[in-house]
Design an enzyme around this catalytic site. Structure first.
Site, PDB file in Angstrom:
ATOM      1  CG  HIS A 120      36.943 -25.438  69.944  1.00 18.56           C
ATOM      2  ND1 HIS A 120      36.279 -26.343  69.002  1.00 18.56           N
ATOM      3  CD2 HIS A 120      36.251 -25.207  70.969  1.00 18.56           C
ATOM      4  CE1 HIS A 120      35.063 -26.530  69.369  1.00 18.56           C
ATOM      5  NE2 HIS A 120      35.043 -26.000  70.624  1.00 18.56           N
ATOM      6  CG  ASP A 197      39.311 -20.455  66.636  1.00 19.03           C
ATOM      7  OD1 ASP A 197      38.141 -19.777  66.730  1.00 19.03           O
ATOM      8  OD2 ASP A 197      39.209 -21.533  67.323  1.00 19.03           O
ATOM      9  CD  GLN A 200      35.476 -18.588  73.557  1.00 20.37           C
ATOM     10  OE1 GLN A 200      34.973 -17.506  73.886  1.00 20.37           O
ATOM     11  NE2 GLN A 200      34.787 -19.738  73.351  1.00 20.37           N
ATOM     12  CE  LYS A 223      31.806 -20.197  70.525  1.00 12.35           C
ATOM     13  NZ  LYS A 223      31.570 -20.977  71.487  1.00 12.35           N
ATOM     14  CB  CYS A 363      35.480 -28.739  72.136  1.00 12.53           C
ATOM     15  SG  CYS A 363      33.818 -29.058  72.294  1.00 12.53           S
TER      16      CYS A 363
HETATM   17  N1  PMP Z   1      37.049 -22.119  68.460  1.00 10.46           N
HETATM   18  C1  PMP Z   1      36.973 -21.675  69.927  1.00 10.46           C
HETATM   19  C2  PMP Z   1      38.187 -21.256  70.408  1.00 10.46           C
HETATM   20  C3  PMP Z   1      35.803 -21.883  70.520  1.00 10.46           C
HETATM   21  O1  PMP Z   1      35.650 -21.683  71.797  1.00 10.46           O
HETATM   22  C4  PMP Z   1      34.550 -22.395  69.864  1.00 10.46           C
HETATM   23  C5  PMP Z   1      33.283 -22.593  70.322  1.00 10.46           C
HETATM   24  N2  PMP Z   1      33.356 -23.225  71.970  1.00 10.46           N
HETATM   25  C6  PMP Z   1      34.973 -23.035  68.572  1.00 10.46           C
HETATM   26  C7  PMP Z   1      36.014 -22.435  68.034  1.00 10.46           C
HETATM   27  C8  PMP Z   1      33.698 -23.370  67.753  1.00 10.46           C
HETATM   28  O2  PMP Z   1      32.675 -22.429  67.760  1.00 10.46           O
HETATM   29  P1  PMP Z   1      31.320 -22.959  66.943  1.00 10.46           P
HETATM   30  O3  PMP Z   1      30.795 -24.302  67.688  1.00 10.46           O
HETATM   31  O4  PMP Z   1      30.345 -21.885  67.038  1.00 10.46           O
HETATM   32  O5  PMP Z   1      31.617 -23.421  65.348  1.00 10.46           O
END
Ligand code: PMP
Length: 408
Positions: A120, A197, A200, A223, A363
């Site tokens: 991401h 990270d 997910q 999440k 993203c």
């Molecule tokens: N890492 C991953 C794998 C994600 O899916 C996301 C959110 N889509 C993020 C980081 C970032 O999360 P946030 O926008 O809540 O900071």
């Protein structure tokens, strides 16, 4: 019977009370149960004050509520101590904290940061920027057709210049879980640190930072059925202790003169300014909600529904699931394309059927480029999703090529 049980779970979430929609965008954010909303309301109605600084009873209550929430996150992730839990706004801020603090302090020119092409943007750009600043090099692992980083490619990419490995446990596009434990072990043998990270993975499985032996792990409250604006980053105490602060200001200091300052103890060293107590209280309630259901139930349920969803998608001509189709260990995230149809058209047609899914680059633009597609559609499950939700999605999916003017 199982479906009845899930219907009862759905009733715990007020947004579904009179819902005329099918919510299948849980990888973007999740809905909140009554208990989370009530915990936050109760905090603001009875305990709200600026914590950590006031000496009166109300402020002490707010401080207690905040620190109790920290202990809940500690237990949730099985961290050794509460000082190892830093509250942040979200996973993005947690990853920035590690890159900006640890990276800036310890990276040297010529060092390498090893990440994957699947990250991401929030686990890519912080490393890009600190690499540029420090003259370090960013190197990339690529997944196999199952969406997994192979052991061979990981071993090949390691060398004594690699000082940081940063990787998502579960990709937000492909949904597979990586073999984190093996990679952490190899990373440590290489005298590097492992940044995970968990955005997910934390919503879908029991993440145990001690068992995984990761050095850092970040996740977002929104999440995991908690509120937006709160998340946490776990860090090993011995690492956090030697790291400089990330943000400067009130609450994070010990002593201040005109010229300089000394830092507060962990975890406050990393929590500058007035903190988000209401959010932390909401996150704690979300953790309690998840733990009441239990991850063994959640995992089994999400696996069962994922299989049902995947089988249904595979029956529809011209639908292609990316990566996770062959992956055994995916977490309810299915990214797909339909021949000849733009993902934004897919999401719009889905919307006309009241089905909420995501379309775009998720993203993860470098991954899109790697897969040779500028954008895709994604359907992602949460613990409250029912077969009815999946059936609504599948029914809508069947209409899409026709709606775009293709005859089968
Ligand atoms: N890492 C991953 C794998 C994600 O899916 C996301 C959110 N889509 C993020 C980081 C970032 O999360 P946030 O926008 O809540 O900071």
């Amino acid at each position: 019977e199982r479906e009845k049980e899930i219907a009862r779970i759905k009733a715990d979430f007020p947004i579904f009370k009179s819902a005329d929609f099918f919510y299948l965008d849980n990888a973007a954010t999740t809905q909140k149960p009554y208990t989370v909303l009530e915990a936050m309301k109760n905090y603001y109605e009875t305990e709200n004050a600026n914590p950590l600084r006031g000496l009166y009873e109300l402020s002490l209550k707010a401080t207690e509520a905040y620190e109790k929430a920290r202990v809940s996150v500690q237990n949730f992730l099985n961290a050794k101590s509460a000082e190892e839990i830093i509250f942040v706004r979200n996973a993005t801020e947690g990853l920035n904290l590690v890159a900006q603090s640890y990276g800036r302090a310890f990276l040297k020119e010529g060092d390498e940061i090893l990440i994957t092409i699947m990250e991401h943007h929030s686990n890519l750009i912080p490393w890009q920027q600190i690499a540029k600043e420090k003259g370090a090099k960013l190197t990339f692992l690529e997944p196999n057709e199952e969406g997994l980083i192979s052991l061979e490619s990981f071993k090949k990419a390691l060398n004594d210049k690699v000082k940081i490995v940063a990787m998502a446990e579960v990709s937000n596009v492909l949904g597979n879980r990586q073999d984190i434990e093996t990679f952490v072990k190899l990373t440590h043998e290489n005298n590097a640190i492992f940044v995970c990270d968990g955005a997910q993975s934390v919503p879908h499985r029991k993440v145990d930072v001690q068992a995984m032996d990761v050095d850092f792990l970040a996740f977002s409250g929104h999440k995991v059925y908690g509120p937006m604006g709160i998340g946490a980053v776990y860090g090993k105490k011995e690492l956090l202790e030697k790291m400089p602060p990330f943000l400067f200001g009130g609450e994070m200091i010990e002593y201040v003169t005109k010229e300089d300052a000394t830092w507060a103890e962990l975890p406050h060293k990393f929590e500058a300014g007035t903190v988000n107590v209401g959010g932390a209280v909401g996150l704690e309630a979300a953790i309690q909600y998840i733990e009441k259901l239990g991850f063994s139930f959640i995992e089994e349920r999400e696996k069962e529904l994922s299989e049902y969803l995947m089988a249904g998608m595979k029956e529809i001509p011209h639908v292609h699931i990316l990566g996770s189709e062959k992956g055994k260990n995916h977490h309810g995230i299915m990214t797909f394309t339909i021949d000849g149809v733009h993902p934004h058209d897919i999401a719009e047609i889905m919307d006309s059927h009241k089905v909420c899914i995501r379309a775009g680059h998720h993203c993860a633009q470098p991954l899109m480029k790697f897969m040779g597609t500028p954008s895709t559609s994604r359907v992602s499950l949460g613990l409250y999703n029912t077969k009815e939700d999946v059936d609504a999605f599948l029914a809508a999916l069947k209409t899409i090529r026709g709606a775009m003017g293709y005859g089968e």
